[in-house]
Write a protein that holds these residues in place. Sequence first.
Motif, short mmCIF file in Angstrom:
data_model
loop_
_atom_site.label_atom_id
_atom_site.label_comp_id
_atom_site.label_asym_id
_atom_site.label_seq_id
_atom_site.Cartn_x
_atom_site.Cartn_y
_atom_site.Cartn_z
N PRO A 33 1.07 -1.71 -0.27
CA PRO A 33 -0.01 -0.06 0.09
C PRO A 33 0.94 1.02 -0.36
CG PRO A 33 0.22 -0.99 2.20
CD PRO A 33 0.34 -1.97 0.96
N ASN A 34 2.08 1.42 -0.07
CA ASN A 34 2.71 2.31 0.42
C ASN A 34 3.95 2.43 -0.72
OD1 ASN A 34 4.26 0.46 2.10
ND2 ASN A 34 5.59 1.83 3.25
N ARG A 35 3.62 1.46 -1.34
CA ARG A 35 4.94 1.46 -2.94
C ARG A 35 4.39 2.12 -4.04
NH1 ARG A 35 7.83 -4.56 -3.25
NH2 ARG A 35 8.22 -3.52 -1.07
N VAL A 36 5.15 3.10 -4.60
CA VAL A 36 4.98 3.62 -5.97
C VAL A 36 6.12 3.49 -6.45
CG1 VAL A 36 4.35 4.93 -5.22
CG2 VAL A 36 6.71 5.79 -5.09
N MET A 37 5.51 3.68 -8.01
CA MET A 37 7.03 2.87 -9.28
C MET A 37 6.75 3.41 -10.47
SD MET A 37 7.01 -1.30 -11.12
CE MET A 37 7.01 -2.30 -9.73
N THR A 38 7.78 4.29 -11.01
CA THR A 38 8.06 4.23 -12.55
C THR A 38 8.95 3.35 -13.43
OG1 THR A 38 8.86 6.35 -13.58
CG2 THR A 38 10.10 5.17 -12.00
N TRP A 39 8.25 3.45 -14.73
CA TRP A 39 8.56 3.32 -15.72
C TRP A 39 7.87 3.29 -16.46
CZ3 TRP A 39 6.58 -3.15 -17.09
CH2 TRP A 39 8.15 -3.66 -17.38
N ASN A 40 8.78 3.42 -17.81
CA ASN A 40 8.88 3.65 -19.41
C ASN A 40 9.40 2.72 -19.81
OD1 ASN A 40 9.67 3.86 -21.59
ND2 ASN A 40 10.21 5.86 -21.72
#
Length: 266
Positions: A33-40
């Motif tokens: 619940p407290n994890r964020v991710m970025t991905w191209n």
Amino acid sequence: MTVVCMLLVGPSAPSGALFVRSLPVDAVGDVVPNRVMTWNICNPCEESNVDRAAEIATYAPQVIGLQEACVRDVDRIRDYLESLYGLVYHVEYGMVLQHRGRCGGVPWSPGGFGQAILSAAPMTDRVHVEYPDGGSEDRGYMAVTTLVGGEPVRVFNTHLAQRRQEAVRADQAAVLAAEVARHDRAVVLGDFNAVPDAPELARMWALAADTDAQCHPSPAGSCKPTTDWHSKFDYVFLRGLIPLGHRVEPTPYSDHHLLHTDVDPA
């Protein structure tokens, strides 16, 4: 043999998912619940959306920002995340192009290309802005309000102009920073196409810190590369949130690595 496989898998399996890549034994079992991710996710790369979904499911973030995304691909990724791994996400789009060459489709209805945000919680107040000057290709940012760690947070997702367009990126970063500055708590995800000490990122550094405490615009900073060409172009900028730990995860399915971080939004 194909018929036998279909009978074994059953009619509920999504199209093209007869041979699904298994998750690692240490994969997360449910959304963090407290994890964020970025991905191209790379376009055009012709990678399998089943494999892309498996990569995301391995780390199961609460919020994922995707760049170089096509609407059809994101829809399939979301469907595979639910049907294959039981991970249910809402999706919002920030498309900057209707481009058949990028995303297929018929000439009168080409596929949408740009950014997308997937969130395990509903999203509100979506904003989609195209930069006044996209450079060699239209670019923009999108923003939503959603829950991270059980608290409402403004989440941005962007993709700045391609390399060797420093002045264009500087103007784009200024537009983005002006909006980020309006929020006390924000997560800014994206592919900024610039290394940490690039002058065009100065506006962002003045507002927020990278999730990696060792990564900053000073030449003394130590930033893990996030691309196959060993540069850091991908960022999770945090404003008013505390980073608890982050990972850069190389993947064979894109020329950009996955970058995820756990945060304390309190």
